[in-house]
Design an enzyme around this catalytic site. Structure first.
Site, PDB file in Angstrom:
ATOM      1  N   THR A  88       0.848  -1.199   0.000  1.00 15.71           N
ATOM      2  CA  THR A  88       0.000   0.000   0.000  1.00 15.71           C
ATOM      3  C   THR A  88       0.878   1.243   0.000  1.00 15.71           C
ATOM      4  O   THR A  88       0.716   2.149  -0.831  1.00 15.71           O
ATOM      5  CB  THR A  88      -0.931   0.013   1.227  1.00 15.71           C
ATOM      6  OG1 THR A  88      -1.702  -1.185   1.229  1.00 15.71           O
ATOM      7  CG2 THR A  88      -1.864   1.216   1.212  1.00 15.71           C
ATOM      8  N   ASN A 123      -5.786 -10.335  -6.848  1.00 18.82           N
ATOM      9  CA  ASN A 123      -5.866 -10.984  -5.538  1.00 18.82           C
ATOM     10  C   ASN A 123      -7.132 -11.813  -5.354  1.00 18.82           C
ATOM     11  O   ASN A 123      -7.128 -12.810  -4.642  1.00 18.82           O
ATOM     12  CB  ASN A 123      -5.769  -9.939  -4.424  1.00 18.82           C
ATOM     13  CG  ASN A 123      -6.603  -8.720  -4.701  1.00 18.82           C
ATOM     14  OD1 ASN A 123      -6.376  -8.007  -5.685  1.00 18.82           O
ATOM     15  ND2 ASN A 123      -7.604  -8.477  -3.879  1.00 18.82           N
ATOM     16  N   GLN A 162       0.662 -10.206  -5.579  1.00 17.40           N
ATOM     17  CA  GLN A 162       0.167 -11.592  -5.551  1.00 17.40           C
ATOM     18  C   GLN A 162       0.976 -12.503  -6.464  1.00 17.40           C
ATOM     19  O   GLN A 162       0.841 -13.725  -6.394  1.00 17.40           O
ATOM     20  CB  GLN A 162      -1.316 -11.637  -5.960  1.00 17.40           C
ATOM     21  CG  GLN A 162      -2.251 -10.969  -4.975  1.00 17.40           C
ATOM     22  CD  GLN A 162      -2.354 -11.715  -3.644  1.00 17.40           C
ATOM     23  OE1 GLN A 162      -1.886 -12.844  -3.493  1.00 17.40           O
ATOM     24  NE2 GLN A 162      -2.970 -11.073  -2.662  1.00 17.40           N
ATOM     25  N   SER A 180       4.882  -7.188  -1.786  1.00 14.87           N
ATOM     26  CA  SER A 180       4.630  -7.140  -0.340  1.00 14.87           C
ATOM     27  C   SER A 180       5.134  -8.420   0.320  1.00 14.87           C
ATOM     28  O   SER A 180       4.916  -9.519  -0.196  1.00 14.87           O
ATOM     29  CB  SER A 180       3.117  -7.000  -0.131  1.00 14.87           C
ATOM     30  OG  SER A 180       2.796  -7.085   1.228  1.00 14.87           O
ATOM     31  N   HIS A 221       4.298 -10.104   3.151  1.00 15.77           N
ATOM     32  CA  HIS A 221       3.446 -11.142   3.755  1.00 15.77           C
ATOM     33  C   HIS A 221       2.687 -11.987   2.737  1.00 15.77           C
ATOM     34  O   HIS A 221       2.089 -12.989   3.086  1.00 15.77           O
ATOM     35  CB  HIS A 221       2.497 -10.555   4.810  1.00 15.77           C
ATOM     36  CG  HIS A 221       1.420  -9.679   4.277  1.00 15.77           C
ATOM     37  ND1 HIS A 221       1.628  -8.367   3.937  1.00 15.77           N
ATOM     38  CD2 HIS A 221       0.119  -9.912   4.036  1.00 15.77           C
ATOM     39  CE1 HIS A 221       0.495  -7.835   3.511  1.00 15.77           C
ATOM     40  NE2 HIS A 221      -0.444  -8.754   3.555  1.00 15.77           N
ATOM     41  N   THR A 247      13.832   5.269   9.676  1.00 17.82           N
ATOM     42  CA  THR A 247      14.610   4.084  10.061  1.00 17.82           C
ATOM     43  C   THR A 247      14.019   2.835   9.414  1.00 17.82           C
ATOM     44  O   THR A 247      12.816   2.604   9.489  1.00 17.82           O
ATOM     45  CB  THR A 247      14.611   3.942  11.599  1.00 17.82           C
ATOM     46  OG1 THR A 247      15.162   5.150  12.140  1.00 17.82           O
ATOM     47  CG2 THR A 247      15.436   2.753  12.057  1.00 17.82           C
ATOM     48  N   CYS A 299     -11.748  -7.590   4.051  1.00 16.59           N
ATOM     49  CA  CYS A 299     -11.969  -6.191   4.373  1.00 16.59           C
ATOM     50  C   CYS A 299     -11.445  -5.966   5.785  1.00 16.59           C
ATOM     51  O   CYS A 299     -11.543  -6.847   6.631  1.00 16.59           O
ATOM     52  CB  CYS A 299     -13.457  -5.902   4.282  1.00 16.59           C
ATOM     53  SG  CYS A 299     -13.856  -4.188   4.515  1.00 16.59           S
TER      54      CYS A 299
END
Ligand code: PLP
Length: 378
Positions: free
Chosen positions: A70, A143, A171, A191, A193, A229, A317
């Site tokens: 994001t 996704n 994805q 991303s 995760h 950082t 969501c």
């Protein structure tokens, strides 16, 4: 038995990523410090940078670490805008992380066909209307459906019209090859995760010369492109996860496709009435999007969860509530079916027994619901 089939929401952390994360977390310190502890953290960041550069086909110095996809998308839009690429085009099926920000910046929306693929003729017309110096956002893999977009073709149209392209590969990374040059994109984002790294890290890969003006000022980290950082534990975990996924990719893609195809075949054969989405297009090997007509997605997700099966409705969501799918609406899926849309997404720890449990669980849910509908009618 518990089955996790929601990899597209967040993959379980890979053992390699967990080890790298813990090592960096325990070591502590700040990667900007010049003493040995700081230099060791810096070394972990740079090793992760090398790994991700390899995974994305980019030069290590052209990578910018962020807190997730994001932030990566927002930073690209802001940096391109300040550099003069202020007008936007966004595909109708982008993730909210991209879509909402692009729409807030006044983006034109490019339609997709019934399988969720970008309509290249309509896209080309929008590029012509944009009148040069624009940013187009076209994801690599969706996704909700796993459908793959013709990113290179789109990026060529964008370049001819004087624009630049942002490709969200969140994805796709670790599931299909992702290569900045082959995609012909100016920016690729991903991303941690989604690939089995910890949450809290993301990346932007910049093509050489991609416009990227200063947006934030501060300590000069990430070559001044994203000051603040760095997060060595999350970034080290991200690098380790991407490296592990890349090594496993050829075999894993075939293994996951076989599992996913078996799931779809057995589900269709299990007497359940089921409608699949995006099957006419090239898709990620791990994702199945489908609807059980007459069964509300929210009811299905809760009921399957009680049976130990973690699947998702069309779109997750943040509130935990099921939200109407904009992606399926853009594909022309009728409203009644959209409310019944589910997603099964598999990954590195998925096995045949998981698929069998999912099929059995969904078939049981379907027959319970049919019985209730029949009783109601009687
Ligand atoms: N893009 C896609 C395609 C996604 O699936 C997601 C997460 O669901 C995001 C972007 C947002 O990523 P992050 O949670 O790292 O900000």
């Amino acid at each position: 038995m518990r089955v996790f089939a929601d990899y597209n929401a967040g993959a379980p952390v890979r053992p390699e990523a967990e080890a790298a994360l813990l090592e960096a977390l325990r070591a502590g310190g700040n990667a900007s410090s010049i003493h040995a502890v700081g230099r060791a953290q810096k070394g972990r960041l740079e090793r992760a940078r090398e790994a991700l550069a390899g995974a994305l086909g980019a030069e290590p110095q052209n990578l910018v670490f962020t807190s997730g996809a994001t932030e990566a998308a927002h930073l690209v839009m802001a940096a391109a805008c300040v550099a003069g690429f202020a007008r936007l085009i966004v595909s109708a099926v982008e993730h909210d992380a991209v879509f909402e920000e692009a729409r807030a910046r006044g983006a034109a929306v490019a339609p997709v066909d019934a399988d969720g693929r970008l309509d290249l003729a309509a896209f080309e017309a929008l590029c012509a209307q944009a009148g040069g110096a624009f940013l187009a956002c076209v994801m690599l893999a969706n996704n909700e459906t796993g459908v793959l977009q013709p990113v290179a073709e789109a990026a060529r149209l964008v370049r001819l019209a004087g624009g630049v392209t942002l490709c969200d590969a969140s994805q796709a990374l670790g599931r299909v090859p992702v290569d900045l040059q082959a995609l012909e994109a100016d920016y690729v984002i991903a991303s941690s995760h989604k690939v089995g790294g910890p949450p809290g890290a993301g990346v932007i890969a910049l093509a050489p010369g991609a416009p990227f003006a200063t947006v934030h000022r501060g300590g000069g980290q990430e070559r001044g492109r994203r000051p603040g950082t760095e997060n060595p534990p999350a970034i080290a975990g991200f690098g380790a996860a991407a490296a592990a996924a890349l090594v496993a990719l050829p075999g894993e893609a075939a293994r996951l496709k076989a599992l996913r195809d078996r799931f779809e075949h057995d589900l269709a054969a299990s007497r359940s009435e089921v409608v699949f989405f995006g099957r006419g297009a090239d898709r990620l090997p791990n994702t199945s999007a489908f609807a059980l007509p007459g069964v509300l997605a929210e009811t299905a997700v809760i009921s399957l969860d009680l049976a130990g099966l973690a699947v998702s409705s069309g779109a997750a969501c943040s509130s935990g509530k099921v939200k109407e799918s904009r992606v399926l609406a853009a594909m022309g899926v009728p409203e009644a079916l959209r409310g019944s849309a589910l997603r099964v997404s598999l990954g590195w720890s998925s096995a045949e027994r998981d698929v069998d449990a999912l099929v059995a669980g969904i078939a049981a849910l379907r027959s319970r619901t049919s019985a209730r509908i029949l009783q109601g009618a009687a």
